[in-house]
Design an enzyme around this catalytic site. Structure first.
Site, PDB file in Angstrom:
ATOM      1  N   ASP A  55      50.927  -7.281  -3.968  1.00  0.00           N
ATOM      2  CA  ASP A  55      52.078  -7.644  -3.159  1.00  0.00           C
ATOM      3  C   ASP A  55      52.013  -9.158  -2.933  1.00  0.00           C
ATOM      4  O   ASP A  55      51.021  -9.804  -3.289  1.00  0.00           O
ATOM      5  CB  ASP A  55      52.000  -6.891  -1.822  1.00  0.00           C
ATOM      6  CG  ASP A  55      53.070  -7.317  -0.849  1.00  0.00           C
ATOM      7  OD1 ASP A  55      54.247  -7.368  -1.249  1.00  0.00           O
ATOM      8  OD2 ASP A  55      52.733  -7.616   0.307  1.00  0.00           O
ATOM      9  N   ASP A  98      49.379  -4.810   1.670  1.00  0.00           N
ATOM     10  CA  ASP A  98      49.079  -4.904   3.102  1.00  0.00           C
ATOM     11  C   ASP A  98      50.003  -4.056   3.958  1.00  0.00           C
ATOM     12  O   ASP A  98      50.019  -4.208   5.180  1.00  0.00           O
ATOM     13  CB  ASP A  98      49.146  -6.356   3.559  1.00  0.00           C
ATOM     14  CG  ASP A  98      50.578  -6.898   3.539  1.00  0.00           C
ATOM     15  OD1 ASP A  98      51.194  -6.886   2.454  1.00  0.00           O
ATOM     16  OD2 ASP A  98      51.070  -7.328   4.599  1.00  0.00           O
ATOM     17  N   LYS A 135      64.718  -5.514   1.658  1.00  0.00           N
ATOM     18  CA  LYS A 135      65.099  -6.029   2.972  1.00  0.00           C
ATOM     19  C   LYS A 135      66.320  -5.339   3.589  1.00  0.00           C
ATOM     20  O   LYS A 135      66.399  -5.213   4.812  1.00  0.00           O
ATOM     21  CB  LYS A 135      65.289  -7.541   2.898  1.00  0.00           C
ATOM     22  CG  LYS A 135      64.039  -8.289   2.421  1.00  0.00           C
ATOM     23  CD  LYS A 135      62.769  -7.810   3.110  1.00  0.00           C
ATOM     24  CE  LYS A 135      61.524  -8.463   2.537  1.00  0.00           C
ATOM     25  NZ  LYS A 135      60.279  -7.808   3.011  1.00  0.00           N
TER      26      LYS A 135
END
Length: 272
Positions: A15, A189, A56
């Protein structure tokens, strides 16, 4: 691909924000906070960070759908939010992030040296992100100038699908001619990073230090009481494991050792 290479890790898919650059995934968190605050909606950092790693627009839908976001929206607008509202918020998010994202392209400590070590072992470096191609045009040059570069960068607009689907990871495999999925490790993460890897049939590793899921800035990480920090790490590690992570590591510096462990597991399965 030689048969012997199919039985060991051949590619790491990272990522970006919170994993390789932008300690704590600060850029998207800061911009989401700014955009929703301007709308009159005040969300906690935990609420903002919970869907992190998603495309998003999907992230915006999650924030509008959460108990606090939905309640505040109804109080302000007296009607449910719509896809038109999502589009309007996304346009604000995209414009603001585009202006600041380059400032958050600094590699997380340990990334440059670790990636160099992995490449020296013959591993390919893929990457997936929730950012669009246009946003990544602002991030990639800054990261490269400071020593980090991926062999391929796959964004949701290239595949038409974001995490937790496996299609961005599959596109990394296609472009770099790496297969099967069991020879790939996804490192991230967020929960959706872990799910992306598992849905692809790859290995998944969660990182603690610098991660969105741990939710600490570099300064907060350094100043936090050792006992409290360890409790937060244990809680975060458990979230990763519940999502299906094969391993959880403290820092990206621990990744080469983790790859060795996975290779050992693969070898042990072949010998069993």
């Amino acid at each position: 691909m030689e048969e012997k290479n199919r039985k060991k890790i051949q590619m790491i898919v990272f990522d970006w924000a919170g994993t390789t650059v932008d300690y704590g995934s600060s850029a998207p968190s800061t911009v989401f906070d700014r955009v929703f605050t301007e709308e009159g909606i005040h969300l906690t950092r935990e609420e903002i960070n919970r869907p992190m790693g998603m495309e998003k627009k999907a992230h915006i839908r999650e924030l509008l759908s959460c108990e606090s976001g939905n309640r505040q929206w109804m109080e302000i607008h007296q009607k449910p939010w719509t896809e038109e509202d999502v589009e309007a918020l996304y346009r604000k998010f995209e414009k603001t992030l585009y202006q600041v994202v380059a400032e958050y392209s600094i590699p997380i400590p340990g990334v440059v040296d670790t990636v160099k070590e992995l490449r020296a072992q013959g591993l390919k470096i893929g990457s997936t992100t929730g950012y669009t191609s246009e946003m990544m045009e602002q991030v990639i040059p800054g990261a490269k100038q400071m020593g980090y570069e991926a062999d391929c960068v796959i964004t949701p607009d290239l595949t038409g699908a974001s995490r937790p689907t496996p299609f961005m990871l599959f596109e990394c495999m296609r472009r770099l001619n790496i297969y099967p999925p069991s020879s790939v490790v996804k490192v991230g993460d967020t929960v959706v990073d872990i799910l992306e890897g598992k849905n692809a049939g790859a290995w998944s590793i969660g990182i603690l230090e610098g991660s969105n899921l741990l939710g600490l800035s570099e300064e907060e990480y350094e100043k936090m009481d050792g006992e409290e920090l360890e409790k937060r790490k244990q809680k975060t590690a458990e979230i990763y494991r519940q999502a299906g992570a094969d391993l959880v590591i403290n820092s990206i510096r621990d990744l080469p050792e983790a790859i060795d462990e996975i290779n050992h597991r693969m070898m042990s399965r072949e010998e069993a």
